[in-house]
Design an enzyme around this catalytic site. Structure first.
Site, PDB file in Angstrom:
ATOM      1  N   ARG A 197      -5.475   0.850  -8.290  1.00 17.93           N
ATOM      2  CA  ARG A 197      -4.289   0.342  -7.576  1.00 17.93           C
ATOM      3  C   ARG A 197      -4.287  -1.191  -7.618  1.00 17.93           C
ATOM      4  O   ARG A 197      -4.632  -1.853  -6.643  1.00 17.93           O
ATOM      5  CB  ARG A 197      -4.280   0.858  -6.143  1.00 17.93           C
ATOM      6  CG  ARG A 197      -4.433   2.375  -6.066  1.00 17.93           C
ATOM      7  CD  ARG A 197      -3.356   3.007  -5.226  1.00 17.93           C
ATOM      8  NE  ARG A 197      -3.493   4.445  -5.248  1.00 17.93           N
ATOM      9  CZ  ARG A 197      -3.716   5.197  -4.172  1.00 17.93           C
ATOM     10  NH1 ARG A 197      -3.829   4.635  -2.993  1.00 17.93           N
ATOM     11  NH2 ARG A 197      -3.813   6.511  -4.280  1.00 17.93           N
ATOM     12  N   LYS A 209      -3.451  21.100  -3.143  1.00 23.23           N
ATOM     13  CA  LYS A 209      -2.438  20.067  -3.444  1.00 23.23           C
ATOM     14  C   LYS A 209      -2.939  19.182  -4.582  1.00 23.23           C
ATOM     15  O   LYS A 209      -4.080  18.717  -4.550  1.00 23.23           O
ATOM     16  CB  LYS A 209      -2.195  19.206  -2.203  1.00 23.23           C
ATOM     17  CG  LYS A 209      -1.313  17.983  -2.450  1.00 23.23           C
ATOM     18  CD  LYS A 209      -1.020  17.264  -1.134  1.00 23.23           C
ATOM     19  CE  LYS A 209      -0.129  16.057  -1.313  1.00 23.23           C
ATOM     20  NZ  LYS A 209      -0.830  14.866  -1.781  1.00 23.23           N
ATOM     21  N   TYR A 213       0.840  -1.213   0.000  1.00 20.96           N
ATOM     22  CA  TYR A 213       0.000   0.000   0.000  1.00 20.96           C
ATOM     23  C   TYR A 213       0.868   1.253   0.000  1.00 20.96           C
ATOM     24  O   TYR A 213       0.605   2.218  -0.730  1.00 20.96           O
ATOM     25  CB  TYR A 213      -0.938  -0.009   1.221  1.00 20.96           C
ATOM     26  CG  TYR A 213      -1.484   1.355   1.554  1.00 20.96           C
ATOM     27  CD1 TYR A 213      -2.411   1.983   0.717  1.00 20.96           C
ATOM     28  CD2 TYR A 213      -1.055   2.045   2.698  1.00 20.96           C
ATOM     29  CE1 TYR A 213      -2.884   3.249   1.000  1.00 20.96           C
ATOM     30  CE2 TYR A 213      -1.522   3.307   2.988  1.00 20.96           C
ATOM     31  CZ  TYR A 213      -2.434   3.907   2.147  1.00 20.96           C
ATOM     32  OH  TYR A 213      -2.894   5.172   2.422  1.00 20.96           O
ATOM     33  N   HIS A 251       0.602  13.073  -6.695  1.00 29.46           N
ATOM     34  CA  HIS A 251       0.206  12.148  -5.626  1.00 29.46           C
ATOM     35  C   HIS A 251       1.187  10.966  -5.539  1.00 29.46           C
ATOM     36  O   HIS A 251       0.811   9.843  -5.235  1.00 29.46           O
ATOM     37  CB  HIS A 251      -1.220  11.636  -5.898  1.00 29.46           C
ATOM     38  CG  HIS A 251      -2.048  11.417  -4.660  1.00 29.46           C
ATOM     39  ND1 HIS A 251      -3.079  12.245  -4.286  1.00 29.46           N
ATOM     40  CD2 HIS A 251      -2.007  10.445  -3.720  1.00 29.46           C
ATOM     41  CE1 HIS A 251      -3.638  11.779  -3.177  1.00 29.46           C
ATOM     42  NE2 HIS A 251      -2.998  10.697  -2.813  1.00 29.46           N
ATOM     43  N   THR A 264      -6.653  18.474  -0.935  1.00 24.46           N
ATOM     44  CA  THR A 264      -6.139  17.614  -2.015  1.00 24.46           C
ATOM     45  C   THR A 264      -7.232  17.406  -3.057  1.00 24.46           C
ATOM     46  O   THR A 264      -8.344  16.997  -2.726  1.00 24.46           O
ATOM     47  CB  THR A 264      -5.671  16.261  -1.444  1.00 24.46           C
ATOM     48  OG1 THR A 264      -4.581  16.508  -0.563  1.00 24.46           O
ATOM     49  CG2 THR A 264      -5.202  15.329  -2.553  1.00 24.46           C
ATOM     50  N   SER A 284      -2.673  13.849   7.346  1.00 21.27           N
ATOM     51  CA  SER A 284      -3.622  13.391   6.325  1.00 21.27           C
ATOM     52  C   SER A 284      -5.053  13.343   6.855  1.00 21.27           C
ATOM     53  O   SER A 284      -5.303  12.941   7.992  1.00 21.27           O
ATOM     54  CB  SER A 284      -3.227  11.988   5.868  1.00 21.27           C
ATOM     55  OG  SER A 284      -4.313  11.367   5.217  1.00 21.27           O
ATOM     56  N   GLY A 335      -2.238   8.818   4.407  1.00 24.71           N
ATOM     57  CA  GLY A 335      -3.289   8.128   5.149  1.00 24.71           C
ATOM     58  C   GLY A 335      -2.777   6.803   5.692  1.00 24.71           C
ATOM     59  O   GLY A 335      -1.832   6.218   5.159  1.00 24.71           O
ATOM     60  N   PRO A 353       1.237  14.564   3.365  1.00 22.61           N
ATOM     61  CA  PRO A 353       0.188  13.836   4.103  1.00 22.61           C
ATOM     62  C   PRO A 353       0.077  12.394   3.620  1.00 22.61           C
ATOM     63  O   PRO A 353       0.087  12.141   2.418  1.00 22.61           O
ATOM     64  CB  PRO A 353      -1.086  14.613   3.758  1.00 22.61           C
ATOM     65  CG  PRO A 353      -0.791  15.290   2.453  1.00 22.61           C
ATOM     66  CD  PRO A 353       0.682  15.589   2.475  1.00 22.61           C
ATOM     67  N   ARG A 404       0.279   7.910  -7.676  1.00 16.94           N
ATOM     68  CA  ARG A 404      -0.710   6.961  -7.163  1.00 16.94           C
ATOM     69  C   ARG A 404      -2.109   7.168  -7.724  1.00 16.94           C
ATOM     70  O   ARG A 404      -3.026   6.454  -7.351  1.00 16.94           O
ATOM     71  CB  ARG A 404      -0.764   7.068  -5.628  1.00 16.94           C
ATOM     72  CG  ARG A 404       0.517   6.632  -4.970  1.00 16.94           C
ATOM     73  CD  ARG A 404       0.602   7.125  -3.535  1.00 16.94           C
ATOM     74  NE  ARG A 404      -0.236   6.414  -2.597  1.00 16.94           N
ATOM     75  CZ  ARG A 404       0.101   5.288  -1.984  1.00 16.94           C
ATOM     76  NH1 ARG A 404       1.266   4.734  -2.227  1.00 16.94           N
ATOM     77  NH2 ARG A 404      -0.716   4.704  -1.125  1.00 16.94           N
TER      78      ARG A 404
HETATM   79  C1  LIG Z   1       0.956   5.663   1.853  1.00 12.36           C
HETATM   80  C2  LIG Z   1       0.546   6.960   1.234  1.00 12.36           C
HETATM   81  C3  LIG Z   1      -0.635   7.555   1.624  1.00 12.36           C
HETATM   82  C4  LIG Z   1      -1.011   8.783   1.084  1.00 12.36           C
HETATM   83  N1  LIG Z   1      -2.137   9.412   1.548  1.00 12.36           N
HETATM   84  C5  LIG Z   1      -2.415  10.660   1.132  1.00 12.36           C
HETATM   85  C6  LIG Z   1      -3.473  11.389   1.729  1.00 12.36           C
HETATM   86  O1  LIG Z   1      -4.155  10.925   2.622  1.00 12.36           O
HETATM   87  N2  LIG Z   1      -3.684  12.646   1.273  1.00 12.36           N
HETATM   88  C7  LIG Z   1      -2.935  13.221   0.288  1.00 12.36           C
HETATM   89  O2  LIG Z   1      -3.166  14.367  -0.080  1.00 12.36           O
HETATM   90  N3  LIG Z   1      -1.918  12.552  -0.275  1.00 12.36           N
HETATM   91  C8  LIG Z   1      -1.638  11.300   0.135  1.00 12.36           C
HETATM   92  N4  LIG Z   1      -0.566  10.653  -0.397  1.00 12.36           N
HETATM   93  C9  LIG Z   1       0.296  11.334  -1.370  1.00 12.36           C
HETATM   94  C10 LIG Z   1       1.399  12.104  -0.646  1.00 12.36           C
HETATM   95  O3  LIG Z   1       0.881  13.191   0.072  1.00 12.36           O
HETATM   96  C11 LIG Z   1       2.421  12.665  -1.640  1.00 12.36           C
HETATM   97  O4  LIG Z   1       1.766  13.380  -2.637  1.00 12.36           O
HETATM   98  C12 LIG Z   1       3.287  11.576  -2.262  1.00 12.36           C
HETATM   99  O5  LIG Z   1       3.554  10.534  -1.374  1.00 12.36           O
HETATM  100  C13 LIG Z   1       4.600  12.185  -2.712  1.00 12.36           C
HETATM  101  O6  LIG Z   1       5.353  11.261  -3.381  1.00 12.36           O
HETATM  102  P1  LIG Z   1       6.565  10.431  -2.733  1.00 12.36           P
HETATM  103  O7  LIG Z   1       5.942   9.349  -1.903  1.00 12.36           O
HETATM  104  O8  LIG Z   1       7.236   9.917  -3.951  1.00 12.36           O
HETATM  105  O9  LIG Z   1       7.413  11.365  -1.928  1.00 12.36           O
HETATM  106  C14 LIG Z   1      -0.197   9.398   0.104  1.00 12.36           C
HETATM  107  C15 LIG Z   1       0.992   8.785  -0.288  1.00 12.36           C
HETATM  108  C16 LIG Z   1       1.371   7.581   0.271  1.00 12.36           C
HETATM  109  C17 LIG Z   1       2.676   6.973  -0.149  1.00 12.36           C
END
Ligand SMILES: Cc1cc2nc3c(=O)[nH]c(=O)nc-3n(C[C@H](O)[C@H](O)[C@H](O)COP(=O)(O)O)c2cc1C
Length: 389
Positions: free
Chosen positions: A170, A260, A31, A284, A161, A113, A86, A84, A287
């Protein structure tokens, strides 16, 4: 091996990822590490940094260099922060609090988050300068009560976001057995048993001390539990949300407000028009939309449209050199997601302190090598674009 010895073997943020892959059950590691579909954007987020090379200066007295940066009136000690994420409390015991406290110790920004399993009120009580990231509830009458709750909790900076109008594909989550809520199964039980440090140190410790974790911050009231036989999630569709909802929140939220998930310069212009104080250029972490452009590539055009506040960036930042490249192209600061999650999973508070220290040392060393004493001395002329490899 003692924790100090184990951490002394972690020399870069990438080492945390390798260690976390061993420490975490496959569904949880998958995840965090995973992206979507063919992981095109995940790769592009890393590859884009290699397209730029430094044009360094020599024989500059850099003995007085500092990596401090100002964002929304606050002076931070490093130009990077925590994005952030989750469900972090499934990677590490009280994961969000671990991150927030480490960010506070190091005086760097941290964004909580809206999909976390810890109540926002508990986090802000220990880290009053943390920012809060909200996902807009699909039911529009639930938006205002959520924003009011965030304000009442005491957060000063709000991040919305906006790159999740639909849930992402996913496939890796399906393959590893991750879902929200997590559904009890023999496979999940085996994953727990075969990762005893996680089972006892994170999952059972959380259950015993705090009960079954719930999505605490999606609404003004408590959301669904993380583990349930019931497959139904209470995240309703967000497809109808638009800038009108941003306008309403802007009218309600008194502090700095950030969007964001911006990639298109036209959206940066709209963000400005709708009164945003800052933007985070992000896909993101690859993702959401596979094939979404790497944020670094869009920075220059976005800066042309959004001049009145900080333009920040995340997705794929892993090294001090990445931080400096993003700053040279105009980002005020950057955020990292996965590496801090892994650091919390592997080493708890000491792990996150170590991750911050590694990156901060890289920034400082690279500033010296670049011949700059202050981050605002970095400009596009500090780089040369060598193109795709
Ligand atoms: C496990 C996980 C959970 C995430 N949950 C959120 C979230 O709740 N809200 C959000 O805006 N972005 C979320 N993101 C995106 C991150 O805020 C961020 O945009 C992203 O991880 C940046 O890329 P990096 O992991 O390559 O540094 C999540 C990313 C990951 C890896």
């Amino acid at each position: 091996m003692t924790q100090t010895r184990a951490l002394s073997k972690i020399l870069s943020l990438a080492d945390f990822e390798r260690a976390a892959a061993k420490r975490l059950p496959k569904p949880i590691y998958g995840y965090v590490s995973g992206a979507c579909e063919d992981c095109h954007s995940l790769r592009a987020n890393r590859d884009v940094f290699a397209e730029y090379e430094f044009v360094s200066r020599i024989l500059v007295d850099i003995s007085q260099r500092t990596q401090t940066v100002e964002v929304f009136g606050k002076q931070y000690d490093a130009p990077f922060g925590m994005a952030p994420m989750g469900i972090t409390a499934m990677s590490a015991y009280r994961g969000d609090i671990v991150l927030a406290e480490a960010a506070k110790r190091a005086n760097i920004p941290m964004i909580m988050s809206g999909s976390s399993l810890i109540k926002m009120e508990e986090l802000v009580a220990v880290a009053p300068d943390a920012w809060f990231q909200a996902y807009l509830p699909g039911k529009v009458d639930q938006i205002a009560p959520l924003i009011d709750r965030v304000a009442a909790a005491g957060f000063k900076t709000l991040v919305i976001t906006v790159d999740t109008p639909s849930s992402a594909n996913r496939e890796n989550n399906v393959r590893t057995g991750f879902s929200t809520p997590l559904r009890p199964s023999l496979r999940l039980a085996w994953e727990g048993i075969s990762h005893p440090r996680w089972l006892f140190g994170t999952f059972l410790k959380t259950l015993m001390r705090h009960g079954m974790p719930h999505f605490e911050n999606s609404f003004a009231t408590r959301g669904a539990p993380i583990m349930s036989k019931n497959v139904l999630r209470d995240f309703s569709s967000r497809g109808h949300l638009n800038w009108d909802h941003v306008r309403e929140i802007r009218a309600r939220w008194k502090g700095p407000m950030v969007i964001k998930g911006i990639l298109h310069p036209a959206d940066a212009a709209l963000a400005r028009q709708y009164g945003m104080d800052g933007v985070i250029v992000s896909n993101h972490g690859g993702r959401q939309l596979d094939g979404a452009v790497a944020p670094l590539r869009m920075l220059p055009q976005i800066l042309e449209q959004f001049k009145d506040g900080p333009v920040m960036l995340d997705s794929g930042v892993r090294r001090g050199t990445d931080v400096l490249k993003a700053l040279a192209l105009g980002a005020r600061c950057v955020f990292l997601g996965r590496p801090f999650n892994y650091a919390a999973a592997v080493g708890g508070p000491a792990g996150v302190d170590h991750a911050i220290s590694l990156l901060s040392q890289e920034v400082s060393r690279n500033m010296a090598m670049m011949g700059v004493n202050r981050l605002d001395e970095l400009t596009p002329a500090s780089l040369i674009h060598v193109g795709r490899s």
